[in-house]
Design a protein around this motif. Structure first.
Motif, short mmCIF file in Angstrom:
data_model
loop_
_atom_site.label_atom_id
_atom_site.label_comp_id
_atom_site.label_asym_id
_atom_site.label_seq_id
_atom_site.Cartn_x
_atom_site.Cartn_y
_atom_site.Cartn_z
N LEU A 1 0.80 -1.23 0.00
CA LEU A 1 0.00 0.00 0.00
C LEU A 1 0.83 1.28 0.00
CD1 LEU A 1 -2.05 -2.17 1.45
CD2 LEU A 1 -3.37 -0.14 1.94
N ILE A 2 2.14 1.20 0.31
CA ILE A 2 2.98 2.40 0.27
C ILE A 2 3.59 2.47 -1.12
CG2 ILE A 2 4.92 3.64 1.36
CD1 ILE A 2 2.43 3.11 3.19
N SER A 3 2.96 3.29 -1.98
CA SER A 3 3.30 3.33 -3.43
C SER A 3 3.20 1.92 -4.02
CB SER A 3 4.70 3.90 -3.68
OG SER A 3 4.76 5.24 -3.33
N ASP A 4 2.30 1.14 -3.53
CA ASP A 4 2.09 -0.23 -3.98
C ASP A 4 0.61 -0.58 -3.87
OD1 ASP A 4 4.41 -1.37 -4.94
OD2 ASP A 4 5.19 -1.83 -2.96
N PRO A 5 0.16 -1.64 -4.58
CA PRO A 5 -1.27 -2.00 -4.54
C PRO A 5 -1.71 -2.50 -3.17
CG PRO A 5 -0.10 -3.17 -6.30
CD PRO A 5 0.94 -2.52 -5.45
N PRO B 1 9.95 -3.49 7.00
CA PRO B 1 10.70 -2.55 6.19
C PRO B 1 9.83 -1.66 5.31
CG PRO B 1 11.61 -4.76 6.00
CD PRO B 1 10.32 -4.88 6.74
N SER B 2 10.30 -0.44 5.10
CA SER B 2 9.73 0.45 4.11
C SER B 2 10.84 1.43 3.73
CB SER B 2 8.51 1.20 4.67
OG SER B 2 7.87 1.88 3.61
N ALA B 3 11.01 1.68 2.44
CA ALA B 3 12.15 2.51 2.00
C ALA B 3 12.04 3.92 2.55
CB ALA B 3 12.21 2.52 0.47
N VAL B 4 10.82 4.44 2.71
CA VAL B 4 10.67 5.81 3.20
C VAL B 4 11.28 5.95 4.60
CG1 VAL B 4 8.22 5.28 3.73
CG2 VAL B 4 8.98 7.60 3.88
N LEU C 1 10.70 11.38 -1.59
CA LEU C 1 10.25 10.97 -2.93
C LEU C 1 10.83 9.60 -3.27
CD1 LEU C 1 11.37 14.29 -4.61
CD2 LEU C 1 9.06 13.75 -3.95
N TYR C 2 10.09 8.84 -4.04
CA TYR C 2 10.61 7.59 -4.59
C TYR C 2 11.00 7.82 -6.05
CZ TYR C 2 9.07 4.54 -0.72
OH TYR C 2 8.92 3.92 0.48
N GLU C 3 12.05 7.17 -6.49
CA GLU C 3 12.42 7.28 -7.91
C GLU C 3 13.26 6.09 -8.32
OE1 GLU C 3 11.48 7.94 -10.78
OE2 GLU C 3 11.29 10.08 -10.39
N GLY D 1 19.63 0.95 -9.93
CA GLY D 1 18.98 0.60 -8.66
C GLY D 1 17.84 1.53 -8.30
N GLU D 2 17.46 1.45 -7.02
CA GLU D 2 16.28 2.18 -6.52
C GLU D 2 16.74 3.34 -5.64
OE1 GLU D 2 13.45 1.29 -7.49
OE2 GLU D 2 13.61 -0.80 -8.06
N PHE D 3 16.02 4.44 -5.71
CA PHE D 3 16.42 5.64 -4.96
C PHE D 3 15.28 6.16 -4.08
CE2 PHE D 3 19.42 5.67 -8.37
CZ PHE D 3 20.54 6.36 -7.91
N VAL D 4 15.66 6.68 -2.93
CA VAL D 4 14.76 7.56 -2.18
C VAL D 4 15.44 8.93 -2.15
CG1 VAL D 4 13.56 8.01 -0.01
CG2 VAL D 4 13.96 5.65 -0.73
N1 SAM Z 1 6.21 -0.43 -0.78
C1 SAM Z 1 7.59 -0.04 -0.86
C2 SAM Z 1 8.04 0.55 0.47
O1 SAM Z 1 7.38 0.34 1.48
O2 SAM Z 1 9.05 1.22 0.49
C3 SAM Z 1 7.82 0.89 -2.03
C4 SAM Z 1 7.44 0.33 -3.36
S1 SAM Z 1 7.69 1.41 -4.69
C5 SAM Z 1 6.88 0.58 -5.99
C6 SAM Z 1 9.34 1.14 -5.13
C7 SAM Z 1 10.23 2.36 -4.83
O3 SAM Z 1 10.64 2.33 -3.46
C8 SAM Z 1 11.53 2.37 -5.61
O4 SAM Z 1 11.38 2.93 -6.89
C9 SAM Z 1 12.42 3.23 -4.73
O5 SAM Z 1 12.13 4.58 -4.91
C10 SAM Z 1 11.95 2.79 -3.34
N2 SAM Z 1 12.78 1.67 -2.87
C11 SAM Z 1 12.41 0.39 -2.70
N3 SAM Z 1 13.45 -0.34 -2.25
C12 SAM Z 1 14.49 0.49 -2.13
C13 SAM Z 1 15.85 0.35 -1.71
N4 SAM Z 1 16.32 -0.83 -1.34
N5 SAM Z 1 16.64 1.44 -1.71
C14 SAM Z 1 16.17 2.64 -2.09
N6 SAM Z 1 14.90 2.83 -2.49
C15 SAM Z 1 14.07 1.78 -2.51
#
Ligand code: SAM
Length: 315
Positions: free
Chosen positions: A116-120, A141-144, A187-189, A243-246
């Motif tokens: 549910l956090i930027s997810d279904p 866990p949550s990236a935020v 922000l997520y990116e 990779g994934e960014f916050v």
């Molecule tokens: N539901 C997830 C949460 O609780 O964090 C987020 C899902 S959202 C679709 C995916 C985004 O979360 C990524 O594009 C990135 O911005 C962030 N994210 C997820 N995993 C991460 C990580 N290991 N490091 C940095 N950002 C991450």
């Protein structure tokens, strides 16, 4: 279709799971919907309670069965998986609700982090609650929160924006809306858009302090801090963007914003009242110390007198 002979020979699924080679038998699970947070990279970030539920539940609804299979295989969990993602949610939801109504337990997970956090999942939770089912959170866990906890920017008040629009015009417009928000922005990116996103943030917000948190909890975890201009320049070059960014951005300079507001209020009050009355009014309205407001009022009233004099001379 299962034949009677198969039914007789198929062993019942065991709810047992395995941690570091040690088998664990989870406690029995009540029916209802379980919202289960899963790791954002490091598989050892799963909670014991999440493992209990994933192993004991009747069905796990997940965004991508291949990704969740990797997680549950790691812990020897054999619970059946079913897809639940933005493209099939409308069709899948009624079937999941039927299972819940029949007394099943159901776990919802996303590819990473908290569902549910930027997810279904929002509509499923709402429908399950509306139907009177128990909905239970398994936090984790949550990236935020991971990013906020290590980036070194203020955390007393933050605004989680999630993903900005991918189209440049809409993205710039949304950043402009967020500009005056007195809170840290999160922000997520994804890596492919991080440079463009930073360029727009720098253009709209100026050189605010910020942090880029990449690949959190993973092998190549990185936190890069700086002002938005410097970060935008860094990622416009050949910086690692895989990779994934916050992206975390500090709030606007509060003292600056405060003094602008007090000046506006004071100018208005000085136009109507004596200095003493104006100071009393603005100190009461803003809660600022009377002495500070008085000093500001003296400066402003001198400026005002000066501009009146100049106006007179011009006439
Ligand atoms: N539901 C997830 C949460 O609780 O964090 C987020 C899902 S959202 C679709 C995916 C985004 O979360 C990524 O594009 C990135 O911005 C962030 N994210 C997820 N995993 C991460 C990580 N290991 N490091 C940095 N950002 C991450």
């Amino acid at each position: 279709m299962m034949r009677a002979r198969d039914q007789a020979t198929t062993p019942p699924r065991t709810a047992r799971y395995v941690i570091d080679g040690r088998p664990v038998d989870p406690p029995a699970l009540a029916n209802g919907l379980y919202i289960v947070a899963t790791p954002i990279g490091n598989l050892r970030d799963i909670t014991l309670r999440a493992l209990d539920v994933l192993a004991a539940t009747d069905l796990i609804a997940c965004e991508d069965t291949r990704i969740t299979r990797r997680l549950i295989d790691h812990y020897g969990i054999t619970t059946p998986l079913t897809p639940y993602h933005e493209h099939n949610a409308a069709a899948a939801r009624p079937k999941l609700l039927t299972r819940l109504a029949a007394g099943a337990s159901l776990a919802l997970v996303s590819d990473a982090g908290t569902p549910l956090i930027s997810d279904p999942g929002f509509k499923l939770v709402r429908a399950a609650r509306d139907a009177g089912h128990t909905v239970t959170a398994l936090p984790g866990p949550s990236a935020v929160l991971a990013a906020l906890s290590i980036c070194g920017l203020p955390t007393d008040r933050f605004f989680f924006e999630g993903f900005l629009p991918s189209k440049p015009l809409q993205r710039r417009a949304r950043i402009a809306e967020l500009k005056r928000l007195p809170a840290t922005l999160v922000l997520y990116e994804g890596g492919s858009r991080v440079a463009a996103c930073l360029a727009d943030l720098a253009a709209e917000l100026g050189p605010r302090a910020a942090a880029l948190c990449r690949e959190l909890t993973k092998l190549h975890e990185e936190v890069r801090r700086g002002d938005l201009n410097a970060l935008a320049a860094h990622y416009a070059g050949d910086a690692e963007t895989r990779g994934e960014f916050v992206i975390v951005v500090a709030p606007p300079d509060e003292r600056l914003a405060e003094s602008i507001d007090i000046d506006t209020l004071l100018r208005d009050a000085l136009g109507r009242l004596s200095v003493k009355e104006a100071v009393a009014e603005i100190a009461a309205v803003t809660g600022q110390p009377r002495r500070e407001v008085y000093q500001r009022a003296l400066t402003l009233s001198k400026d005002l007198a000066l501009s009146k004099d100049e106006g007179f001379r011009d006439d």
